[in-house]
Design an enzyme around this catalytic site. Structure first.
Site, PDB file in Angstrom:
ATOM      1  N   TYR A 155       0.565  -1.332   0.436  1.00 18.47           N
ATOM      2  CA  TYR A 155       0.016   0.277   0.303  1.00 18.47           C
ATOM      3  C   TYR A 155       0.755   1.646  -0.199  1.00 18.47           C
ATOM      4  O   TYR A 155       0.418   2.170   0.105  1.00 18.47           O
ATOM      5  CB  TYR A 155      -0.804  -0.387   1.012  1.00 18.47           C
ATOM      6  CG  TYR A 155      -2.232   0.992   0.788  1.00 18.47           C
ATOM      7  CD1 TYR A 155      -3.146   0.846   0.250  1.00 18.47           C
ATOM      8  CD2 TYR A 155      -2.324   2.060   1.703  1.00 18.47           C
ATOM      9  CE1 TYR A 155      -4.200   0.908  -0.517  1.00 18.47           C
ATOM     10  CE2 TYR A 155      -3.847   2.901   1.745  1.00 18.47           C
ATOM     11  CZ  TYR A 155      -3.929   2.816   0.188  1.00 18.47           C
ATOM     12  OH  TYR A 155      -5.307   3.190   0.255  1.00 18.47           O
ATOM     13  N   LYS A 162      -2.704   8.453   2.430  1.00 18.56           N
ATOM     14  CA  LYS A 162      -3.889   8.295   3.412  1.00 18.56           C
ATOM     15  C   LYS A 162      -4.023   8.186   5.216  1.00 18.56           C
ATOM     16  O   LYS A 162      -4.613   9.503   5.065  1.00 18.56           O
ATOM     17  CB  LYS A 162      -4.477   7.162   4.028  1.00 18.56           C
ATOM     18  CG  LYS A 162      -5.530   6.447   2.236  1.00 18.56           C
ATOM     19  CD  LYS A 162      -6.003   7.389   1.585  1.00 18.56           C
ATOM     20  CE  LYS A 162      -6.840   6.461   0.328  1.00 18.56           C
ATOM     21  NZ  LYS A 162      -8.359   6.804  -0.148  1.00 18.56           N
TER      22      LYS A 162
HETATM   23  P1  NAP Z   1     -12.041   3.572  -8.170  1.00 13.43           P
HETATM   24  O1  NAP Z   1     -13.323   3.386  -8.988  1.00 13.43           O
HETATM   25  O2  NAP Z   1     -11.214   3.394  -9.089  1.00 13.43           O
HETATM   26  O3  NAP Z   1     -12.254   5.304  -7.853  1.00 13.43           O
HETATM   27  C1  NAP Z   1     -11.042   6.336  -7.654  1.00 13.43           C
HETATM   28  C2  NAP Z   1     -11.444   6.968  -8.382  1.00 13.43           C
HETATM   29  O4  NAP Z   1     -10.291   8.228  -8.026  1.00 13.43           O
HETATM   30  C3  NAP Z   1     -11.667   7.532 -10.114  1.00 13.43           C
HETATM   31  O5  NAP Z   1     -12.754   7.635 -10.348  1.00 13.43           O
HETATM   32  C4  NAP Z   1     -10.219   8.178 -10.693  1.00 13.43           C
HETATM   33  O6  NAP Z   1     -10.838   8.166 -11.888  1.00 13.43           O
HETATM   34  C5  NAP Z   1     -10.275   9.545  -9.218  1.00 13.43           C
HETATM   35  N1  NAP Z   1      -9.777  10.048 -10.093  1.00 13.43           N
HETATM   36  C6  NAP Z   1      -8.046   9.859 -10.517  1.00 13.43           C
HETATM   37  N2  NAP Z   1      -7.796  10.649 -10.104  1.00 13.43           N
HETATM   38  C7  NAP Z   1      -8.304  11.533 -10.185  1.00 13.43           C
HETATM   39  C8  NAP Z   1      -8.234  12.883 -10.797  1.00 13.43           C
HETATM   40  N3  NAP Z   1      -6.504  13.970 -10.819  1.00 13.43           N
HETATM   41  N4  NAP Z   1      -9.503  13.870 -10.374  1.00 13.43           N
HETATM   42  C9  NAP Z   1     -10.342  13.463 -10.102  1.00 13.43           C
HETATM   43  N5  NAP Z   1     -10.952  11.940 -10.076  1.00 13.43           N
HETATM   44  C10 NAP Z   1      -9.931  11.195 -10.286  1.00 13.43           C
HETATM   45  O7  NAP Z   1     -12.124   2.915  -6.810  1.00 13.43           O
HETATM   46  P2  NAP Z   1     -12.381   3.137  -5.474  1.00 13.43           P
HETATM   47  O8  NAP Z   1     -11.669   1.873  -4.417  1.00 13.43           O
HETATM   48  O9  NAP Z   1     -13.979   3.620  -5.374  1.00 13.43           O
HETATM   49  O10 NAP Z   1     -11.698   4.203  -4.473  1.00 13.43           O
HETATM   50  C11 NAP Z   1     -12.441   5.230  -4.246  1.00 13.43           C
HETATM   51  C12 NAP Z   1     -11.904   5.627  -2.868  1.00 13.43           C
HETATM   52  O11 NAP Z   1     -11.929   4.738  -1.419  1.00 13.43           O
HETATM   53  C13 NAP Z   1     -10.583   6.490  -2.789  1.00 13.43           C
HETATM   54  O12 NAP Z   1     -10.243   7.235  -2.133  1.00 13.43           O
HETATM   55  C14 NAP Z   1      -9.551   4.863  -2.739  1.00 13.43           C
HETATM   56  O13 NAP Z   1      -8.524   4.937  -1.461  1.00 13.43           O
HETATM   57  C15 NAP Z   1     -10.971   4.345  -0.865  1.00 13.43           C
HETATM   58  N6  NAP Z   1     -10.907   2.866  -0.434  1.00 13.43           N
HETATM   59  C16 NAP Z   1     -10.722   1.938  -1.633  1.00 13.43           C
HETATM   60  C17 NAP Z   1     -10.454   1.048  -1.073  1.00 13.43           C
HETATM   61  C18 NAP Z   1     -10.953  -0.479  -1.789  1.00 13.43           C
HETATM   62  O14 NAP Z   1     -10.777  -1.561  -1.405  1.00 13.43           O
HETATM   63  N7  NAP Z   1     -11.354  -0.180  -2.672  1.00 13.43           N
HETATM   64  C19 NAP Z   1     -10.921   0.292   0.106  1.00 13.43           C
HETATM   65  C20 NAP Z   1     -10.416   1.654   1.703  1.00 13.43           C
HETATM   66  C21 NAP Z   1     -10.401   3.084   0.511  1.00 13.43           C
HETATM   67  P3  NAP Z   1      -9.817   7.252 -13.286  1.00 13.43           P
HETATM   68  O15 NAP Z   1     -11.065   6.045 -12.911  1.00 13.43           O
HETATM   69  O16 NAP Z   1      -9.882   8.333 -14.179  1.00 13.43           O
HETATM   70  O17 NAP Z   1      -8.736   8.139 -13.300  1.00 13.43           O
END
Ligand code: NAP
Length: 255
Positions: A155, A162
């Site tokens: 990570y 984070k």
């Molecule tokens: P995700 O569907 O890939 O979402 C991440 C989003 O961030 C995507 O829509 C991505 O767009 C966007 N992004 C990246 N750079 C950007 C920018 N410059 N401007 C605007 N948007 C941008 O994955 P997710 O897992 O749902 O992630 C959402 C949040 O949850 C993140 O903060 C992640 O760290 C957190 N989280 C996830 C998990 C897990 O296991 N999935 C666990 C805990 C926390 P693009 O696709 O265009 O890059």
């Protein structure tokens, strides 16, 4: 039955596809009666987000790259017809893939700063743009992960981002509290999304978690979404500056 977010307008950043945590949150916010504004990072995602937004009846869908102040400056015009903004969901993170698979000590300066900019500083920029629009108070929330405080294999740079994000939540909560704007983080357990797939070893984490987690299963995006509903609703009115774990209890474990 009364809807928990009736009459509220919510901005949701971070829908990329139907697996995105932001999409689960958008669905739950619509279920509870909120008007939902979705954003997409750039042209590449426009069609996909417009299609998903159409399916749930999003009120507006517009481009917003959180690293561009000029994109955030468009917010007042985008919410004008709604009069005020009540909730913001910041569900955005990014790091170079190579920084999520090699030893952390090899992280480059550029890779470190990129992860901090997109994944942590952007919450500050979004809050600064959104707060003046939250005329009746409001709720800002972000998504974080346990890797902020514990060492989770691979990570790496995202864990450090984070940690900064969670500290930013506390400082923002203190700054914006007098305006009745609450700022919190939801710490989700591992969920298979596009972002998560970039972290080497996520597949085996997801396979092993159900045997270990106190609830004996993985975290469900719908559970993360329902916690976001709580935070955006008046039920969450006393909660600010917190990190709320929605991870089937995984964070309790020592090993
Ligand atoms: P995700 O569907 O890939 O979402 C991440 C989003 O961030 C995507 O829509 C991505 O767009 C966007 N992004 C990246 N750079 C950007 C920018 N410059 N401007 C605007 N948007 C941008 O994955 P997710 O897992 O749902 O992630 C959402 C949040 O949850 C993140 O903060 C992640 O760290 C957190 N989280 C996830 C998990 C897990 O296991 N999935 C666990 C805990 C926390 P693009 O696709 O265009 O890059």
């Amino acid at each position: 039955m009364a809807q928990l977010l009736e009459g509220k307008t919510a901005l949701i950043l971070g829908v990329a596809n139907k697996w995105s945590l932001a999409y689960a949150i958008a669905q739950a916010f619509r279920r509870e009666g909120a008007a939902v504004l979705l954003t997409y990072q750039n042209e590449r995602l426009k069609a996909a987000v417009e299609e998903l937004g159409g399916e749930i009846g999003a009120a507006r869908i517009f481009e917003c790259d959180v690293t561009k102040d000029e994109d955030l400056a468009k917010l007042p015009a985008e919410i004008a017809e709604f009069g005020k903004l009540d909730a913001v969901v910041h569900s955005v993170a990014f790091a170079n893939r190579e920084d999520l698979s090699r030893p952390f000590v090899e992280t480059s300066r550029a890779g470190f700063l990129l992860a901090q900019d997109v994944s942590a500083y952007s919450l500050v920029a979004v809050a600064r743009a959104a707060a003046p629009l939250m005329k009746a108070g409001g709720s800002i929330m972000t998504l974080t992960y346990l890797g902020s405080t514990r060492v989770v294999p691979n990570y790496n740079v995202m864990g450090v981002a984070k940690a900064a994000l969670e500290a930013a939540v506390r400082y923002l909560a203190n700054d914006l509290g007098p305006s009745n704007i609450r700022v919190n983080a939801i710490s989700a357990g591992p969920v298979k999304t596009a972002s998560a797939r970039a972290v080497k070893g996520i597949g085996s984490m997801l396979e092993e978690a159900p045997a270990r987690a106190p609830l004996r299963r993985n975290c469900d995006p719908a559970e993360v979404a329902d916690t976001a509903v709580f935070l955006a609703s008046d039920l969450g009115r006393g909660v600010t500056g917190n990190v709320i774990f929605v991870d089937a209890g995984l964070q309790l474990l020592g090993a």
